[in-house]
Design an enzyme around this catalytic site. Structure first.
Site, short mmCIF file in Angstrom:
data_model
loop_
_atom_site.label_atom_id
_atom_site.label_comp_id
_atom_site.label_asym_id
_atom_site.label_seq_id
_atom_site.Cartn_x
_atom_site.Cartn_y
_atom_site.Cartn_z
CE LYS A 170 -4.18 1.45 2.89
NZ LYS A 170 -4.43 1.30 3.42
CB SER A 196 -8.14 0.59 5.59
OG SER A 196 -8.45 1.84 5.03
CB SER A 256 -7.90 3.31 2.58
OG SER A 256 -7.65 2.87 3.99
N1 GLN Z 1 -13.59 3.61 6.80
C1 GLN Z 1 -12.19 3.89 7.34
C2 GLN Z 1 -12.45 5.41 6.94
O1 GLN Z 1 -11.91 6.18 6.47
C3 GLN Z 1 -10.89 3.08 7.18
C4 GLN Z 1 -10.11 4.14 7.67
C5 GLN Z 1 -8.77 3.13 7.33
O2 GLN Z 1 -9.06 1.95 8.23
N2 GLN Z 1 -6.95 2.75 7.15
O3 GLN Z 1 -11.50 5.82 7.91
#
Ligand code: GLN
Length: 488
Positions: free
Chosen positions: A55, A154, A130
């Site tokens: 990532k 995410s 994400s």
């Molecule tokens: N949907 C969550 C957010 O937008 C997930 C974020 C994550 O785990 N990086 O904060």
């Protein structure tokens, strides 16, 4: 087990998929192709020679590190994250950087400043987020595994949307050195892999304390209780009801949501019929494997999303202060003075979702109001941790849905940004509690993958893997049309 590697034709396979997916922001095609060739005759019991995706918020020396933000476009990392160094020590090869929501903020990967990533099961739908690029690349078989980060879901949610395995480890078991911080008290580097066994191998390679991250710890040896396991099942229907009652009861409150927002938020725990069907089938399958299922109740869960977004944005507003065009970030060509430089850098560099969260985080932390938002959120966080502890004293792991819908689409098929946040209810609670959670695919409903997650006791990853591996042996993971197993 030996690899059933078909390295011939890998280049064409990659090109055909990646033209549809857009999973990588940068890829070393030579390294990938030679990994495909080298892994012939290898063994799936080790990582030697296997390529993996990373990532774009995890540092790999010499590769881009943009967090899918314009603000960091062109920045190359001078060093590698500890998780990367450890994997390389086992012979695995980082071959590229995968697309993501900017700075990890989102659930679709559409918040990337650079490109969209499409779902390998249906190109009109999102890969989730994400860590959507990591999940799409693994699901299509472009790499056997990838690293992601999980602050509120995410790793697990995109793995669930794409039909692969996603692990969010216990907080602190994997070093965060080299992970660009979003919300430090919630996040972990996590693993997305094409099987539970592979995810376990990767996790075992990256875990352990690291002098570069003072929150990292050595996990105590896993004690795996003897068969049969008792699995606590959270009822999504009763959570949905509790959520609706809570939101209705709080109307008239100064902080109450608008009517429309309350409707969207209270629907967040209501499962789409296909997801509900998949969840019921997963329960049945676990029972058939000999596990005992009992009901569990997590009363504080209905407050998880507001607590998560309060804490996550508060930490983000502080963590992202470093992107000022002086220490980090692309500067404007001209600025009047240092304040103007910071202002122009951030205005031009950050996307709307990131700006929204920095504003929200600054709002909840503003002087005189900490008690009303931030400290209240911390108390809810403690309540959630206690709920899990209580529930896990009567069972070995908790089975929960990952997300209320399957991979959503765009345009008319989209989920609003607000509804996407409300839908983090099943994932963000494990981050608030610091507990390990493993998302695994359980089948396909209406042409899209469905799955479930198991939340375990702190340092209980081994048991989660064992349960998922047992599930997988009885119900092999279904792959998208056109998938070829290059990595055996
Ligand atoms: N949907 C969550 C957010 O937008 C997930 C974020 C994550 O785990 N990086 O904060």
């Amino acid at each position: 087990m030996s690899h059933t590697v078909v390295s011939d034709g890998f280049d064409a396979y990659y090109d055909a998929w990646e033209a549809k997916l857009g999973s990588f922001l940068e890829v070393d095609r030579d390294a990938l192709a030679s990994s495909a060739a080298r892994s012939t005759g290898g063994s799936s019991s080790n990582l030697d020679g296997l390529p993996f995706g990373v990532k774009d918020n995890i540092a790999v020396e010499g590769m881009r590190l943009s967090c899918a933000s314009k603000l960091l476009d062109g920045f190359a990392s001078p060093y590698s994250a500890s998780a990367i160094t450890r994997l390389m020590g086992r012979g695995a090869v980082p071959v590229g950087k995968t697309n993501m929501d900017e700075f990890g903020m989102g659930s679709s990967t559409d918040n990337s400043a650079f490109q969209r990533t499409n779902n390998p099961w249906d190109e009109t739908r999102v890969a989730g987020g994400s860590s959507g690029g990591s999940a799409a690349a693994v699901a299509a078989g472009l790499v056997p595994f990838a690293l992601g980060s999980d602050t509120g879901g995410s790793v697990r949610q995109p793995a669930n949307f794409c039909g692969v395995v996603g692990l969010k480890p216990t907080y602190g078991t994997v070093s965060r050195f080299g992970l660009v911080a979003y919300a430090s008290s919630l996040e972990t580097i996590g693993v997305i892999a094409d099987s539970a066994t592979r995810a376990r191998l990767v996790y075992e390679a990256i875990r352990g304390s690291d002098p570069m991250d003072q929150t990292s710890v050595d996990a105590p040896a896993d004690t795996i209780p003897s068969q049969p396991r008792t699995i606590g099942v959270l009822s999504p229907a009763s959570l949905a009801k509790a959520l609706a009652v809570t939101l209705a009861g709080e109307a008239g409150d100064a902080d109450a949501l608008s009517e429309e927002a309350a409707r969207e938020a209270s629907g967040a725990a209501v499962l789409e019929p296909e997801v509900a069907r998949g969840f019921e089938a997963a329960k049945e399958a676990l029972r058939a494997l000999g596990h005992k299922l009992v009901d569990v109740n997590l009363p504080s869960l209905k407050y998880a999303v507001p607590a998560y977004y309060t804490i996550a944005t508060a930490e983000a507003s502080a963590n992202l202060a470093r992107f000022d065009g002086i220490r980090y970030g692309n500067r404007p060509a001209y600025a009047e003075n240092p304040d103007d430089l910071i202002d122009k850098t951030r205005s031009a560099g950050f996307g709307d979702e990131v700006k929204l969260r920095i504003l929200l985080g600054t709002f909840v932390l503003r002087s005189g109001f900490q008690d009303r938002y931030y400290l209240r959120a911390q108390r809810i966080r403690t309540g959630i941790r206690l709920d899990f502890d209580r529930a896990l004293s009567g069972c070995d792991a908790i089975l929960m849905p990952v997300f209320p819908t399957r991979a959503f689409g765009r345009g008319a098929e989209a989920l609003s940004p607000f509804a996407q946040k409300a839908a983090d209810i099943f994932t963000c609670c494990a981050n608030l509690a610091g507990l390990p959670a493993l998302a695994f695919p359980t089948g396909v409903e209406g042409g899209l993958p469905v799955g479930a997650q198991l939340v375990g006791r702190a340092f209980g990853e081994g048991l989660l893997f064992e349960l998922a591996e047992g599930y997988e042996a009885a119900h092999p993971i279904v792959r998208p049309a056109g998938y070829k197993a290059f990595w055996g």
